[in-house]
Design an enzyme around this catalytic site. Structure first.
Site, mmCIF file in Angstrom:
data_model
loop_
_atom_site.group_PDB
_atom_site.id
_atom_site.type_symbol
_atom_site.label_atom_id
_atom_site.label_comp_id
_atom_site.label_asym_id
_atom_site.label_seq_id
_atom_site.Cartn_x
_atom_site.Cartn_y
_atom_site.Cartn_z
ATOM 1 N N HIS A 26 -1.003 -18.977 -77.262
ATOM 2 C CA HIS A 26 -0.176 -18.556 -78.387
ATOM 3 C C HIS A 26 0.425 -17.158 -78.276
ATOM 4 O O HIS A 26 1.117 -16.732 -79.195
ATOM 5 C CB HIS A 26 -0.994 -18.639 -79.688
ATOM 6 C CG HIS A 26 -2.261 -17.826 -79.655
ATOM 7 N ND1 HIS A 26 -3.082 -17.681 -80.754
ATOM 8 C CD2 HIS A 26 -2.875 -17.113 -78.662
ATOM 9 C CE1 HIS A 26 -4.125 -16.937 -80.457
ATOM 10 N NE2 HIS A 26 -4.014 -16.587 -79.190
ATOM 11 N N HIS A 27 0.175 -16.429 -77.202
ATOM 12 C CA HIS A 27 0.686 -15.053 -77.112
ATOM 13 C C HIS A 27 2.020 -14.935 -76.375
ATOM 14 O O HIS A 27 2.694 -13.904 -76.506
ATOM 15 C CB HIS A 27 -0.337 -14.155 -76.408
ATOM 16 C CG HIS A 27 -1.608 -13.945 -77.172
ATOM 17 N ND1 HIS A 27 -1.633 -13.496 -78.471
ATOM 18 C CD2 HIS A 27 -2.910 -14.129 -76.809
ATOM 19 C CE1 HIS A 27 -2.885 -13.396 -78.885
ATOM 20 N NE2 HIS A 27 -3.681 -13.789 -77.898
ATOM 21 N N ALA A 28 2.394 -15.936 -75.587
ATOM 22 C CA ALA A 28 3.603 -15.816 -74.765
ATOM 23 C C ALA A 28 4.838 -15.632 -75.635
ATOM 24 O O ALA A 28 4.997 -16.282 -76.667
ATOM 25 C CB ALA A 28 3.753 -17.050 -73.878
ATOM 26 N N LYS A 29 5.732 -14.759 -75.180
ATOM 27 C CA LYS A 29 6.973 -14.480 -75.902
ATOM 28 C C LYS A 29 8.144 -15.188 -75.212
ATOM 29 O O LYS A 29 7.989 -15.796 -74.154
ATOM 30 C CB LYS A 29 7.235 -12.972 -75.946
ATOM 31 C CG LYS A 29 6.081 -12.139 -76.482
ATOM 32 C CD LYS A 29 5.701 -12.505 -77.905
ATOM 33 C CE LYS A 29 4.786 -11.464 -78.540
ATOM 34 N NZ LYS A 29 3.502 -11.291 -77.822
ATOM 35 N N ASP A 88 0.405 -14.170 -82.419
ATOM 36 C CA ASP A 88 1.631 -13.392 -82.589
ATOM 37 C C ASP A 88 2.857 -14.070 -82.002
ATOM 38 O O ASP A 88 3.953 -13.992 -82.570
ATOM 39 C CB ASP A 88 1.469 -12.000 -81.985
ATOM 40 C CG ASP A 88 1.086 -12.030 -80.506
ATOM 41 O OD1 ASP A 88 0.458 -13.017 -80.075
ATOM 42 O OD2 ASP A 88 1.412 -11.064 -79.781
#
Length: 536
Positions: free
Chosen positions: A138-141, A179
């Protein structure tokens, strides 16, 4: 109530990837999880699939083209030729969270393929719950790796769900704030993100304050519940149940994505909570009780023994099956010494989440949810008669559903000034489907001792026109595993057409809040003009 139809995605090779020496992220935990599920015989009660690799086109539905091209190109051998790109995309830095390792792109494509295909199973109405423990990163942008995550499979799965469901709820019970997912949908009201996480003390990623609630059309659709060190099962349940009850009441999601990061368990290498398996799985059980199509994903988790225990137990919870608290013999039997018990003891970290603090945060969160007057609607528009619309899903073998069940529309749409509950059948299929094959695995009864090596043959499906992925039933044995301003949101697809009498209709993003968010309306296709006959 009948037992839910569960689709389980596993790849027996994914545990062979290796981040780096001393790196806390160990893909080997997935091999342990799959093997323990087989040892418990859970495969008998669900459909087991080997996921395909996601295509570059699917990955660029959210990520930038140059970022995905970089991941496909860079290797440890040619890293010196990509020094500037490595720094730009936050990959391969010295002592970095996101190292450059062999097979990086293949790893990302496999983890993402399972999540996208799980979303397709839910969108097609052929499963009630889809599980991909390899997902949940879930952190990859959009154009950057972050927090052990390179490709955000959650965002891509949600975008797939939005082609069929008007509203999607994302729930994150990882110890770290989700995030990357929140940032992707920060300005839209079609996705609500809910995250319960450790906040403060410079804890990664440093976002997720209770006052971060969304922007523009997405105001109040980002829900954050910051927590302190040492929360236990009772305290966690005391806030999780009332908050999620209110979320389901006001948002009325058509589909749910649940990220079950196991780093919120006691004794995790990077976590600071005291949750047990029962407390963690109680969240899964509660979400399941709402009977909404649910995609269950993995996430963090850096005590590999606890991770395998947790995700196996939560697989059983999704199935509604009780399993023996004594771990059965399996390929990784010695990992569970000395007690060989499924459940773990609570942690001993001091619980700094007193009742006064939790109640204060809960009141603030519930106040924000009360600001949502009603669930966002999706407007319907007419198409010209005879417009070319997608046909029925293409499935084969055991995956084929009766006509009265396949693609059952369980969504609520909005037409004019009235709400219409679509209870009929919708034959439409999601677009942008890969021509590659998702392999269906029918596991044989495991014998004693080591698991058998799977024998899998694939069947190629043509790439002539977009169609739902074909699933091919195969018989194999249990697998043997190998040793704060938000960025621009992704383009949220318009919701699909609803199955209503003539004239044919299709669902698109409506006006008001959705229009202000910049979501593109769906332009009805036009029939080509007939050719002008030649002069006599």
């Amino acid at each position: 109530m009948s037992r839910p139809r569960v689709a389980y995605f596993m790849d027996t090779d994914i545990g062979g990837f290796y981040y780096a020496q001393h790196h806390p992220m160990k893909p080997h935990r997935l091999s342990m999880t799959y093997n323990l599920c087989l040892a418990y015989g859970l495969y008998r009660e669900m459909e087991v699939y080997r996921p395909r690799s996601a295509t570059p086109t699917e990955l660029t539905a959210f990520h930038s083209d140059d970022y995905i091209s970089f991941l496909r190109t860079v290797t440890p051998d040619n890293a010196s030729d990509h020094a500037r790109a490595l720094a730009r995309f936050n990959v391969g830095r010295t002592a970095d969270d996101c190292p450059l390792f062999d097979g990086l792109y293949d790893f990302c494509a496999l983890t993402t393929g399972g999540s996208i295909d799980g979303a397709k199973k839910l969108a097609g109405g052929t499963a009630d719950i889809a599980i991909n423990w390899a997902g949940g990163l879930h952190h990859a942008k959009k154009s950057e790796a972050s927090g052990f995550c390179y490709v955000n499979d959650i965002v891509l799965a949600i975008l797939e769900l939005l082609t069929r469901f008007p509203r999607v709820l994302y729930i994150d019970i990882d110890v770290h704030h989700g995030d990357g997912v929140e940032e992707a949908f920060y300005t839209t009201d079609r996705v609500m993100t809910v995250s319960l996480h450790k906040y403060g003390d410079s804890f990664f990623p440093g976002t997720g304050d209770v006052y971060d609630t969304g922007a523009g059309a997405g105001a109040h659709y980002a829900v954050n519940f910051p927590l302190r060190d040492g929360i236990d099962d009772a305290s966690y349940e005391r806030v999780f149940r009332p908050v999620l009850t209110k979320v389901f009441e006001v948002f009325r999601p058509s589909a749910v994505v649940l990220q079950c990061g196991a780093d919120s368990l006691a004794n995790d290498r990077l976590g600071c909570f005291n949750l047990t398996l029962k407390g963690h799985a109680a969240c899964v059980e509660f979400v399941k009780s709402f009977n909404v199509p649910t995609l269950v994903l993995g996430g963090g988790g850096y005590n590999i023994r606890s991770v395998a225990r947790c995700w196996t137990y939560e697989t059983a919870v999704c199935l509604g099956t009780d399993i023996d608290p004594r771990i059965p013999y399996n390929d990784y039997w010695e990992y569970y010494a000395p007690d060989f018990e499924l459940h773990i003891a609570p942690g001993t970290i001091e619980n700094k989440n007193d009742r006064e603090f939790l109640d204060k945060v809960k009141v603030k969160v519930l106040e924000g949810l009360r600001s949502i007057a009603a669930a966002p609607s999706v407007q319907m528009a007419e198409l010209p008669p005879g417009a070319d619309l997608p046909g029925p899903s293409e499935v084969t073998g055991e995956d084929k559903e009766p006509a009265d069940r396949r693609g059952e529309a369980r969504n609520e749409f909005f037409a004019g000034d009235i709400d219409v509950l679509m209870g009929g059948t919708n034959r439409g299929t999601p677009k942008s489907v890969s021509s590659k094959t998702t392999t269906k695995i029918v596991a044989a009864k495991p014998g004693t001792g080591k698991a058998a090596t799977p024998k899998v043959s694939t069947v190629k499906t043509g790439a002539a026109k977009p169609a739902a992925p074909r699933t091919v039933p195969l018989k194999v044995g249990p697998p043997k595993a190998p040793a704060g301003a938000p960025r621009a949101p992704p383009k949220v697809p318009a919701a699909p057409r609803a199955a209503t009498p003539a004239p044919t209709t299709v669902v698109q993003n409506g006006g008001g809040a959705a229009a202000s968010a910049g979501l593109p309306p769906l332009t009805p296709p036009r029939r080509p003009s007939p050719p002008t006959p030649p002069a006599p």
